[in-house]
Design a protein around this motif. Structure first.
Motif, mmCIF file in Angstrom:
data_model
loop_
_atom_site.group_PDB
_atom_site.id
_atom_site.type_symbol
_atom_site.label_atom_id
_atom_site.label_comp_id
_atom_site.label_asym_id
_atom_site.label_seq_id
_atom_site.Cartn_x
_atom_site.Cartn_y
_atom_site.Cartn_z
ATOM 1 N N ARG A 148 -9.066 -6.828 5.520
ATOM 2 C CA ARG A 148 -8.883 -5.995 6.709
ATOM 3 C C ARG A 148 -9.417 -4.608 6.403
ATOM 4 O O ARG A 148 -9.040 -4.002 5.394
ATOM 5 N N GLN A 201 -6.419 2.732 4.684
ATOM 6 C CA GLN A 201 -5.072 3.266 4.470
ATOM 7 C C GLN A 201 -4.945 3.822 3.041
ATOM 8 O O GLN A 201 -4.470 4.932 2.831
ATOM 9 N N THR A 210 0.834 -1.207 0.000
ATOM 10 C CA THR A 210 0.000 0.000 0.000
ATOM 11 C C THR A 210 0.869 1.258 0.000
ATOM 12 O O THR A 210 0.610 2.202 -0.759
ATOM 13 N N ASP A 249 -8.072 -5.417 -1.313
ATOM 14 C CA ASP A 249 -7.720 -5.935 0.017
ATOM 15 C C ASP A 249 -8.895 -5.675 0.943
ATOM 16 O O ASP A 249 -8.946 -4.693 1.667
HETATM 17 MG MG LIG Z 1 -1.786 -2.989 2.370
#
Ligand SMILES: [Mg+2]
Ligand SMILES: Nc1nc2c(ncn2[C@@H]2O[C@H](COP(=O)(O)OP(=O)(O)O)[C@@H](O)[C@H]2O)c(=O)[nH]1
Length: 416
Positions: free
Chosen positions: A260, A266, A233, A257
């Motif tokens: 999570r 993020q 990321t 993703d």
């Molecule tokens: Mg990541």
């Protein structure tokens, strides 16, 4: 003219090999007894080496050979004559590389000084030892007096060998590099010629990555895969920033993703900072829809979840995602690996992803390790180039295009 060496148990055998490869037109230039190849050869058995010549030499070989001075007084680098030869050899070796520059020449110079200093240190340590031994056993021959001293060249190659091992290049590849490099033909070949030659071979081994290329039509979709926590990321944020801010391209970010919540958040945060569109995609189908919606964009970067190769469910998701993207856009895949991961694990991870896609490599966390041998090891094992390296947590600064010259210099330098 091609000049090439062939080895065999006998002269006839070596010449047979030469004719098999180059045809019957070969002319024998030189015959001599040599030690076997690789490190073992510096101590091991002997064989016959035949140097043959044939019309049509490759320009690159010519360029390097021209740099060989006719005669050297000493193989060590103090004399002015040697310094001239060094600049010549290095300049010509560099001219063979597309990215030649004065800068590299300078770096290579200092690298050589470093190596030579170490060579001299080892030498004086050994002399001290011999002196002490002579003192303690007066009247007796020092042990090893009957053994032939290795030449400066052999010692230098031995030093390069050990330095590469220290930097964690797999011994198999170290031997391969030394075997492929031109062997010194004469005992007085300057060591800078040997260094330039090995340096060049290693750069060629790293090859050149394509990097991220614009699509011919529509957006370029770039997928980033790799284990959890390696820095996927963060790396996407760095790259997206370069394209969006520095190059003023139209960039969008997707994340697959979905395992999570924090992982998606993020990337969303980075998208907000960069003021680019962001979407979470839960399936290949949703990815296809997103790509269709973003057809006016230049680059779409896709973050994915890390998987362990035992996790077949995630593995299937990844395959589906790539297939969906492949149906809808021109795409590229990058495998993100941490330089701090153990060698065997890197090979296992890289092999498991290779089962369903080709990729270029990105190595992260170069700041967390002093040994860069794994870059060479994984590159050669998977036969795929390294495109980017990252060396810190700062977005967008801590990333650069992989620079083989720099890495090879590190692999040939002593760690402190
Ligand atoms: Mg990541
Ligand atoms: N030291 C260092 N840390 C990094 C680097 N790249 C990423 N990180 C850190 O590694 C951690 C995991 O990064 P992240 O991008 O979330 O990894 P992901 O799980 O693969 O997406 C974060 O704390 C990052 O700041 C790097 O090049 N060097």
């Amino acid at each position: 003219m091609i000049i090439k060496k062939f080895v065999g148990k006998t002269e006839e055998e070596a010449l047979e090999a030469a004719k098999k490869e180059l045809g019957n037109g070969v002319v024998t230039m030189n015959v001599r007894t040599v030690k076997k190849k690789g490190l073992a050869g510096f101590f091991g058995a002997r064989q016959t080496e035949v140097t043959v010549a044939l019309e049509e030499e490759k320009e690159s070989l010519k360029a390097v050979r021209r740099t060989l001075p006719p005669k050297q007084e000493t193989a060590l680098p103090e004399s002015g004559a040697r310094a001239d030869a060094e600049t010549g050899a290095v300049r010509n070796a560099n001219s063979l590389m597309t990215e030649s520059s004065r800068n590299i020449e300078k770096k290579l110079d200092s690298l050589q000084t470093l190596l030579v200093n170490r060579l001299q240190q080892e030498e004086s340590a050994k002399n001290e030892l011999t002196e002490r031994r002579e003192e303690s056993e007066p009247g007796e021959e020092p042990a090893g007096a009957a053994v032939q001293e290795p030449s400066e060249q052999e010692k230098f190659i031995r030093l390069l060998y050990n330095t590469m091992l220290e930097n964690e290049v797999d011994e198999k590849y170290v031997n391969q590099i030394l075997d492929e490099a031109d062997k010194p033909e004469k005992p007085d070949v300057p060591i800078d010629f040997i260094l330039a030659n090995i340096y060049q071979k290693m750069i060629l081994k790293f090859g050149k990555a394509r990097g991220i290329l614009p699509a011919e039509k529509g957006p370029r979709v770039v997928l980033f895969m790799g284990p959890t926590g390696v820095g996927k990321t963060t790396t996407i944020a760095k790259i997206a920033s370069r394209f969006a801010v520095d190059e003023k391209k139209k960039v969008a970010l997707l994340t697959a993703d979905t395992y999570r919540i924090a992982a998606a958040e993020q990337l969303r945060t980075y998208a907000n900072i960069l003021e680019v569109p962001f979407r979470v995609v839960y399936s290949g189908e949703e990815a296809s829809e997103a790509i269709a919606d973003l057809s006016g964009f230049d680059y779409i970067f896709v973050d994915t979840a890390g998987h362990s190769h035992q996790n077949t469910e995630k593995l299937d998701d990844m395959k589906q995602m790539i297939q969906a993207v492949a149906r809808n856009a021109e795409y590229q895949v990058f495998l993100v690996l941490s330089a701090a991961t153990k060698y065997r694990d890197l090979l296992r991870i890289a092999s498991s992803y290779r089962e369903f896609t080709d990729y270029q490599l990105i190595f992260t966390k170069l700041d967390e390790t002093g040994a860069f041998g794994n870059l060479m090891n994984v590159k050669l094992y998977m036969d795929t180039p390294i495109a980017f390296v990252t060396y810190g947590q700062n977005v967008p600064d801590d990333i650069e295009l992989f620079n083989p010259q720099k890495t090879v210099k590190q692999l040939l330098s002593t760690r402190h």
